[in-house]
Design a protein around this motif. Structure first.
Motif, PDB file in Angstrom:
ATOM      1  N   ALA A 118       0.828  -1.209   0.000  1.00 48.71           N
ATOM      2  CA  ALA A 118       0.000   0.000   0.000  1.00 48.71           C
ATOM      3  C   ALA A 118       0.864   1.261   0.000  1.00 48.71           C
ATOM      4  CB  ALA A 118      -0.935  -0.007   1.211  1.00 48.71           C
ATOM      5  N   LEU A 119       1.899   1.270   0.825  1.00 44.68           N
ATOM      6  CA  LEU A 119       2.752   2.453   0.932  1.00 44.68           C
ATOM      7  C   LEU A 119       3.588   2.703  -0.318  1.00 44.68           C
ATOM      8  CD1 LEU A 119       4.195   2.080   4.540  1.00 44.68           C
ATOM      9  CD2 LEU A 119       2.535   3.773   3.742  1.00 44.68           C
ATOM     10  N   LEU A 120       4.131   1.638  -0.886  1.00 50.78           N
ATOM     11  CA  LEU A 120       5.119   1.796  -1.947  1.00 50.78           C
ATOM     12  C   LEU A 120       4.561   1.602  -3.352  1.00 50.78           C
ATOM     13  CD1 LEU A 120       7.989  -0.044  -0.065  1.00 50.78           C
ATOM     14  CD2 LEU A 120       7.599   2.421  -0.229  1.00 50.78           C
ATOM     15  N   ARG A 121       3.374   0.999  -3.456  1.00 50.04           N
ATOM     16  CA  ARG A 121       2.790   0.760  -4.781  1.00 50.04           C
ATOM     17  C   ARG A 121       1.366   1.265  -4.925  1.00 50.04           C
ATOM     18  NH1 ARG A 121       7.157  -0.144  -4.830  1.00 50.04           N
ATOM     19  NH2 ARG A 121       8.413  -1.601  -5.987  1.00 50.04           N
ATOM     20  N   GLY A 122       0.709   1.593  -3.813  1.00 47.54           N
ATOM     21  CA  GLY A 122      -0.674   2.040  -3.872  1.00 47.54           C
ATOM     22  C   GLY A 122      -0.806   3.428  -4.486  1.00 47.54           C
ATOM     23  N   PRO A 123      -2.035   3.916  -4.594  1.00 44.92           N
ATOM     24  CA  PRO A 123      -2.265   5.248  -5.159  1.00 44.92           C
ATOM     25  C   PRO A 123      -1.510   6.326  -4.373  1.00 44.92           C
ATOM     26  CG  PRO A 123      -4.336   4.055  -4.879  1.00 44.92           C
ATOM     27  CD  PRO A 123      -3.268   3.250  -4.195  1.00 44.92           C
ATOM     28  N   SER A 124      -0.840   7.191  -5.098  1.00 47.04           N
ATOM     29  CA  SER A 124      -0.058   8.266  -4.484  1.00 47.04           C
ATOM     30  C   SER A 124       0.291   9.290  -5.542  1.00 47.04           C
ATOM     31  CB  SER A 124       1.235   7.704  -3.877  1.00 47.04           C
ATOM     32  OG  SER A 124       2.002   8.739  -3.291  1.00 47.04           O
ATOM     33  N   SER A 125       0.511  10.506  -5.112  1.00 49.49           N
ATOM     34  CA  SER A 125       1.022  11.517  -6.031  1.00 49.49           C
ATOM     35  C   SER A 125       2.538  11.382  -6.202  1.00 49.49           C
ATOM     36  CB  SER A 125       0.657  12.926  -5.532  1.00 49.49           C
ATOM     37  OG  SER A 125       1.177  13.138  -4.239  1.00 49.49           O
ATOM     38  N   LEU A 126       3.160  10.526  -5.403  1.00 46.68           N
ATOM     39  CA  LEU A 126       4.580  10.223  -5.541  1.00 46.68           C
ATOM     40  C   LEU A 126       4.728   8.957  -6.373  1.00 46.68           C
ATOM     41  CD1 LEU A 126       5.728  10.784  -1.847  1.00 46.68           C
ATOM     42  CD2 LEU A 126       5.988  12.354  -3.779  1.00 46.68           C
ATOM     43  N   THR A 127       5.757   8.908  -7.189  1.00 46.43           N
ATOM     44  CA  THR A 127       5.991   7.706  -7.982  1.00 46.43           C
ATOM     45  C   THR A 127       6.494   6.583  -7.077  1.00 46.43           C
ATOM     46  OG1 THR A 127       8.331   8.153  -8.430  1.00 46.43           O
ATOM     47  CG2 THR A 127       6.698   9.152  -9.952  1.00 46.43           C
ATOM     48  N   ALA A 143       4.473  19.574  -3.396  1.00 41.50           N
ATOM     49  CA  ALA A 143       3.900  18.398  -2.731  1.00 41.50           C
ATOM     50  C   ALA A 143       2.461  18.687  -2.332  1.00 41.50           C
ATOM     51  CB  ALA A 143       4.726  18.033  -1.497  1.00 41.50           C
ATOM     52  N   ASP A 144       1.593  17.713  -2.560  1.00 42.28           N
ATOM     53  CA  ASP A 144       0.215  17.843  -2.093  1.00 42.28           C
ATOM     54  C   ASP A 144       0.077  17.133  -0.742  1.00 42.28           C
ATOM     55  OD1 ASP A 144       0.192  15.134  -2.778  1.00 42.28           O
ATOM     56  OD2 ASP A 144      -1.184  15.389  -4.470  1.00 42.28           O
ATOM     57  N   ASP A 145      -1.115  17.184  -0.174  1.00 48.98           N
ATOM     58  CA  ASP A 145      -1.329  16.550   1.129  1.00 48.98           C
ATOM     59  C   ASP A 145      -1.036  15.056   1.091  1.00 48.98           C
ATOM     60  OD1 ASP A 145      -2.040  18.954   2.271  1.00 48.98           O
ATOM     61  OD2 ASP A 145      -4.184  18.503   2.408  1.00 48.98           O
ATOM     62  N   LYS A 146      -1.381  14.394  -0.006  1.00 51.12           N
ATOM     63  CA  LYS A 146      -1.135  12.949  -0.127  1.00 51.12           C
ATOM     64  C   LYS A 146       0.363  12.652  -0.093  1.00 51.12           C
ATOM     65  CE  LYS A 146      -2.416   8.638  -1.255  1.00 51.12           C
ATOM     66  NZ  LYS A 146      -2.281   7.698  -0.157  1.00 51.12           N
ATOM     67  N   ALA A 147       1.171  13.483  -0.762  1.00 44.32           N
ATOM     68  CA  ALA A 147       2.628  13.284  -0.755  1.00 44.32           C
ATOM     69  C   ALA A 147       3.188  13.454   0.655  1.00 44.32           C
ATOM     70  CB  ALA A 147       3.305  14.244  -1.725  1.00 44.32           C
ATOM     71  N   VAL A 148       2.707  14.467   1.374  1.00 46.86           N
ATOM     72  CA  VAL A 148       3.171  14.680   2.753  1.00 46.86           C
ATOM     73  C   VAL A 148       2.742  13.500   3.618  1.00 46.86           C
ATOM     74  CG1 VAL A 148       2.952  16.150   4.798  1.00 46.86           C
ATOM     75  CG2 VAL A 148       3.221  17.199   2.528  1.00 46.86           C
ATOM     76  N   HIS A 149       1.481  13.107   3.508  1.00 47.48           N
ATOM     77  CA  HIS A 149       0.976  11.964   4.260  1.00 47.48           C
ATOM     78  C   HIS A 149       1.810  10.716   3.983  1.00 47.48           C
ATOM     79  CE1 HIS A 149      -1.386   8.212   4.335  1.00 47.48           C
ATOM     80  NE2 HIS A 149      -1.846   8.677   5.485  1.00 47.48           N
ATOM     81  N   ASP A 150       2.011  10.423   2.697  1.00 48.03           N
ATOM     82  CA  ASP A 150       2.727   9.204   2.329  1.00 48.03           C
ATOM     83  C   ASP A 150       4.167   9.233   2.820  1.00 48.03           C
ATOM     84  OD1 ASP A 150       0.354   8.457   1.168  1.00 48.03           O
ATOM     85  OD2 ASP A 150       1.080   8.571  -0.897  1.00 48.03           O
ATOM     86  N   THR A 151       4.807  10.379   2.751  1.00 49.83           N
ATOM     87  CA  THR A 151       6.178  10.510   3.231  1.00 49.83           C
ATOM     88  C   THR A 151       6.263  10.222   4.725  1.00 49.83           C
ATOM     89  OG1 THR A 151       6.756  12.079   1.496  1.00 49.83           O
ATOM     90  CG2 THR A 151       8.125  12.115   3.503  1.00 49.83           C
ATOM     91  N   VAL A 152       5.360  10.817   5.488  1.00 50.74           N
ATOM     92  CA  VAL A 152       5.364  10.596   6.940  1.00 50.74           C
ATOM     93  C   VAL A 152       5.106   9.129   7.255  1.00 50.74           C
ATOM     94  CG1 VAL A 152       4.120  11.118   9.091  1.00 50.74           C
ATOM     95  CG2 VAL A 152       4.774  12.979   7.541  1.00 50.74           C
ATOM     96  N   LEU A 153       4.150   8.518   6.568  1.00 52.20           N
ATOM     97  CA  LEU A 153       3.835   7.124   6.866  1.00 52.20           C
ATOM     98  C   LEU A 153       4.938   6.179   6.405  1.00 52.20           C
ATOM     99  CD1 LEU A 153       1.903   5.192   8.181  1.00 52.20           C
ATOM    100  CD2 LEU A 153       0.532   5.216   6.081  1.00 52.20           C
ATOM    101  N   ILE A 154       5.562   6.454   5.260  1.00 53.97           N
ATOM    102  CA  ILE A 154       6.699   5.630   4.815  1.00 53.97           C
ATOM    103  C   ILE A 154       7.825   5.715   5.836  1.00 53.97           C
ATOM    104  CG2 ILE A 154       8.553   5.440   3.091  1.00 53.97           C
ATOM    105  CD1 ILE A 154       6.354   6.347   1.009  1.00 53.97           C
TER     106      ILE A 154
END
Length: 183
Positions: free
Chosen positions: A36-45, A130-141
Motif C-alpha cells: 500500500a505504501l510503496l505501490r498504492g495510489p499516491s502523487s509520488l511515484t 507536494a500535495d497533502d497525499k505526498a506529505v501523508h505518504d512521506t510521513v507514513l513511509i
C-alpha cells in the motif's frame, strides 16, 4: 562475524524475509502495508517512495532494508538510478528536485521523532509542489520503515554485505510488488 538471529528463523532468508515467512499471521499484513505504501495510489511515484524508504533505512543503519529498497528504487528509476545513492549520501542536500528535498527533510525528522516535523516543513514541501497525499505518504513511509528497520535489527536477522547481492531481489520487488511474498 556470523550473525545468529535471536529467535529461530529460516536460515536461508535474510532480513525481514525470515520473520515474515516464519510468522505469516503478521508477515501478511506487513507485506500488505509495504504494498500500500510503496505501490498504492499516491502523487509520488513508486521510485520516489522507494527512495524515501531507502533513505530512512540507510539513516537507521538497517543494511538489509537500505540495500533492498535502494535496489528496488534503482530499478524503478532506470536512467535516474544514481539519485538513490545521492539521496543516501546527502539526504535533502542531494541534487534532487525541490519537492523531493523537502519531503526527505520531513522523512528524516519523522525518523528521529515525528514531533520534530513543523508546519514550516510542510509549507516548504507544499511550496515545492507536494500535495497533502505526498506529505501523508512521506510521513507514513518514514514511520513504517522505522518499524520495519527495528523489526529486522531487533531480531538480529542476517543481511548480505555486498550491495550487488540485492540487485535481483530489488528487480523482483520492483516488478511484482510486495504481496507476492506473503502468499
Amino acid at each position: 562475524m556470523v550473525i545468529v538471529p535471536y529467535i529461530e528463523l529460516p536460515p536461508n532468508l535474510p532480513g525481514i524475509a525470515g520473520p515474515i515467512a516464519q510468522y505469516p499471521e503478521t508477515g501478511g499484513p506487513l507485506n500488505a502495508l509495504a504494498e500500500a505504501l510503496l505501490r498504492g495510489p499516491s502523487s509520488l511515484t513508486p521510485g520516489e517512495r522507494e527512495t524515501i524508504a531507502a533513505y530512512v533505512s540507510s539513516r537507521n543503519a538497517c543494511r538489509f532494508c537500505a540495500e533492498t529498497h535502494s535496489a528496488v528504487a534503482r530499478h524503478l528509476l532506470g536512467d535516474d538510478a544514481e539519485i538513490v545513492d545521492q539521496v543516501r549520501a546527502g539526504g535533502d542536500r542531494a541534487p534532487v528536485d525541490p519537492k523531493l528535498k523537502a519531503l526527505l527533510a520531513i522523512a528524516d525528522k519523522v525518523r528521529d521523532d515525528g514531533r520534530n516535523v513543523t508546519a514550516d516543513d510542510v509549507a516548504r514541501a507544499r511550496a515545492a509542489g507536494a500535495d497533502d497525499k505526498a506529505v501523508h505518504d512521506t510521513v507514513l513511509i518514514a514511520a513504517a520503515f522505522c518499524m520495519f528497520n527495528r523489526y529486522v535489527d531487533g531480531l538480529a536477522t542476517w543481511a548480505p554485505v555486498e550491495p550487488e547481492a540485492y540487485v535481483d531481489h530489488g528487480k523482483t520487488l520492483a516488478e511484482t510488488g510486495y504481496l507476492r511474498s506473503s502468499r
